[in-house]
Enzyme design. Structure first.
Site, PDB file in Angstrom:
ATOM      1  N   THR A 126       0.905  -1.149   0.000  1.00 12.91           N
ATOM      2  CA  THR A 126       0.000   0.000   0.000  1.00 12.91           C
ATOM      3  C   THR A 126       0.938   1.192   0.000  1.00 12.91           C
ATOM      4  OG1 THR A 126      -1.693  -1.223   1.218  1.00 12.91           O
ATOM      5  CG2 THR A 126      -1.732   1.142   1.504  1.00 12.91           C
ATOM      6  N   SER A 151     -10.440  -2.660   5.848  1.00 11.83           N
ATOM      7  CA  SER A 151      -9.076  -2.187   5.593  1.00 11.83           C
ATOM      8  C   SER A 151      -8.392  -1.846   6.921  1.00 11.83           C
ATOM      9  CB  SER A 151      -9.162  -0.924   4.732  1.00 11.83           C
ATOM     10  OG  SER A 151      -7.919  -0.275   4.657  1.00 11.83           O
TER      11      SER A 151
HETATM   12  N1  GLY Z   1      -5.204  -3.738   1.521  1.00 10.96           N
HETATM   13  C1  GLY Z   1      -4.666  -3.238   2.699  1.00 10.96           C
HETATM   14  C2  GLY Z   1      -5.642  -2.521   3.548  1.00 10.96           C
HETATM   15  O1  GLY Z   1      -6.624  -2.048   3.030  1.00 10.96           O
HETATM   16  O2  GLY Z   1      -5.479  -2.425   4.731  1.00 10.96           O
END
Ligand code: GLY
Length: 571
Positions: free
Chosen positions: A384, A455
């Site tokens: 991310t 998330s």
């Molecule tokens: N895909 C990582 C998150 O949304 O925490």
């Protein structure tokens, strides 16, 4: 015999040689510094920090041409979609937290969404076990939200023309940019990209390895970005890009249709907010667990004096890890998409609940995770990226977005040049049972058409006396929460300057597996003490990669985490 004249000559010669060495050393150091990305920058007028130097430069250029923090964040996010293909994206989604100098706050949720054809058991094979389809390939992608999110943010708050904030990304994609050594290694080494012909062609030159300094041009992506710059999100969700994406999905057995794209909306939500030692913390509400986690752990720590033994000491690490363990035990059971489920966020942050959690911590002993009520542990891939922008007026934007895994699903849409996310894997693929990674997931995060997966992204803004003080965020799935938390604790409780607070070694606990992950840098005696208290200590690679800006004595100071290749750009 040495004459006085000769001695003077020799001493002058020595001085010249010394000066030559000093000059050569200074030049070499200057060259080294110029070649490196500035990870620390000060300025009075504006600051952008991202995980990649071209993207920081794009945000800075927008600030210098009169844009505000949101313009800069949008420009940097588009640029990262070009220069940081592992996580920067237009094929994924994320969250943007905005706090204007006048006090207005907003949280723009552009998280991906399950396609209309999605079903709860869509990733279970004939044997009832999860397949790899939620992780790799066309069926792993949720409906991307980034372009709608950036457009909504710009429409609400932007000062510059939309085409001007998109322009740096178009240029980077069309003219290319020089790869760093780490970028070249990451692209060359991705077995995921190698599985998909279009990804292999664009990002791996069909197998001709990249070297540092090679220029990556992305003409197909440049065309998509040009259309978005001209027509806005309409192109991505209803125009040529939408049609081509939906056609490619149909041809490859993916789920996303034109109808899914047409229906997608970014959503504005109220940020979660709470107090800690006189500071106001604004952070991410569901469908992220980030803000709830941050505020719950801070609430548990407040008033305990946990920090008295100092940063990096065994009692301090123990106490914070125990608070994290308790949050992660609750996370998967109680948090999901607020548009689909009733979530007890207020209950998770209720002072009586915080008090109960606090009293359940034994200051001498680790609580075995299995003795805590079952929730659902983390199952998210760590790729991310976060960026932070603050302008001269004190407007702040903290944006975290993602493809989920590194390079997402691995799929590049033919002719469109962008990678698709594998965010469907952030749902509970098999609620209540161990999934393919041996992890248990909660029902509250089960797959449903149109739903957004849970998330951990935690874009966060901190106020002091009602004014901007600090903005930050990180990649790293559940480790995001630990990373943001520890930088805050280092600044507020341990009084570290921001650069030290970001660089300081970090640790992480996420309930299951029952391990205390620690970065290199803690004293060996500390780790032995933690083991004696019952923690299963495990060394791990970098925890998070924080990009942060704070206001320090009238200066905006930007800090890019030394764990990555990020850059701060300010003036
Ligand atoms: N895909 C990582 C998150 O949304 O925490």
């Amino acid at each position: 015999m040495n004459s006085p004249g000769r001695n003077v000559y020799r001493s002058a010669q020595r001085t010249i040689v010394r000066l030559w060495w000093i000059t050569a050393l200074a030049l070499a150091l200057a060259a080294l510094c110029a070649a490196q990305t500035p990870q620390f920058e000060r300025g009075r007028n504006g600051m952008v920090v991202t995980s990649e130097k071209h993207a920081s430069a794009a945000g800075l250029a927008v600030l210098k041409s009169g844009g505000n923090a949101v313009d800069a964040a949008v420009a940097a996010a588009f640029a990262l979609a070009v220069t940081h293909p592992a996580a920067g994206n237009i094929g994924g989604g994320g969250f943007l937290l905005v706090r204007l100098a006048g006090g207005e706050t907003n949280f723009i949720d552009f998280r991906e969404q399950a396609p209309l054809a999605a079903t709860e058991d869509m990733y279970l094979g004939p044997d009832g076990k999860p397949t790899q389809d939620s992780v790799i390939g066309w069926r792993a992608a949720g409906v991307p939200g980034t372009v709608r999110g950036l457009e909504l943010a710009h429409r609400r708050y932007g000062k510059l023309a939309w085409k001007d904030v998109a322009a740096p990304a178009v240029k980077l994609a069309r003219d290319g940019f020089a790869l760093s050594a780490a970028q070249a290694r990451s692209l060359n080494g991705s077995r995921l990209l190698a599985q998909f012909p279009e990804s292999r062609r664009i990002f791996q030159r069909n197998g001709t390895a990249w070297s540092e300094g090679d220029v990556l041009k992305q003409p197909e992506l440049a065309q998509v970005l040009e259309r978005i710059a001209a027509a806005g999100a309409q192109d991505f969700y209803e125009g040529e890009t939408a049609r081509r994406l939906a056609d490619a999905m149909r041809a490859h057995g993916g789920l996303i249709t034109l109808e899914d794209l047409r229906r997608y909306r970014a959503v504005e939500r109220a940020p979660l907010s709470g107090g800690y030692k006189g500071y106001t913390i604004l952070s991410a509400p569901p469908p992220s667990s980030g803000g709830a986690g941050l505020l719950q752990v801070l609430g548990v720590l407040a008033g305990t004096g946990y920090e008295k033994s100092g940063p990096g000491s065994a009692p301090t690490i123990h106490y914070v890890a125990e608070a994290l363990r308790r949050f992660f035990a609750e996370r998967g059971e109680f948090l999901g998409d607020p548009d689909f489920e009733r979530l007890p966020v207020a209950g998770l942050l209720d002072p009586r609940h915080l008090d109960r959690l606090r009293r359940s911590i034994d200051p001498e002993r680790a609580t075995p995770s299995r003795s805590l009520r079952a929730g659902a542990p983390l199952f998210e891939a760590p790729e991310t990226t976060h960026l932070t922008a603050v302008d001269r007026a004190g407007n702040a934007a903290a944006l975290t977005y993602t493809l989920n895994g590194s390079f997402g699903s691995g799929v590049t849409v033919p002719g469109l040049g962008f990678l698709l996310n594998n965010e469907m894997d952030d749902f509970s693929v098999q609620p209540g049972f161990p999934n393919s990674a041996g992890l248990v997931q909660g029902r509250v995060n089960a797959i449903r058409a149109g739903k957004r997966p849970l998330s951990s992204m935690t874009p966060t803004i901190v106020l002091k006396d009602g004014q901007f003080f600090l903005a930050l965020g990180s990649p790293g799935s559940g480790r995001i929460i630990s990373s943001v938390l520890q930088v805050l604790l280092n600044v507020i409780d341990h009084r570290m300057p921001l650069a030290e607070a970001v660089a300081y070694p970090r640790f992480h606990h996420q309930w299951l597996p029952d391990r205390l992950y620690v970065e290199p840098g803690f004293r060996i005696e500390t780790l032995r003490k933690l083991e004696a208290m019952g923690h299963a200590v495990e060394q791990t690679r970098g925890i998070g990669e924080v990009q942060a800006v704070w206001l320090n004595g009238g200066w905006l100071e930007g800090v890019a985490d030394p764990r990555g290749e990020g850059a701060a750009g300010g003036y």
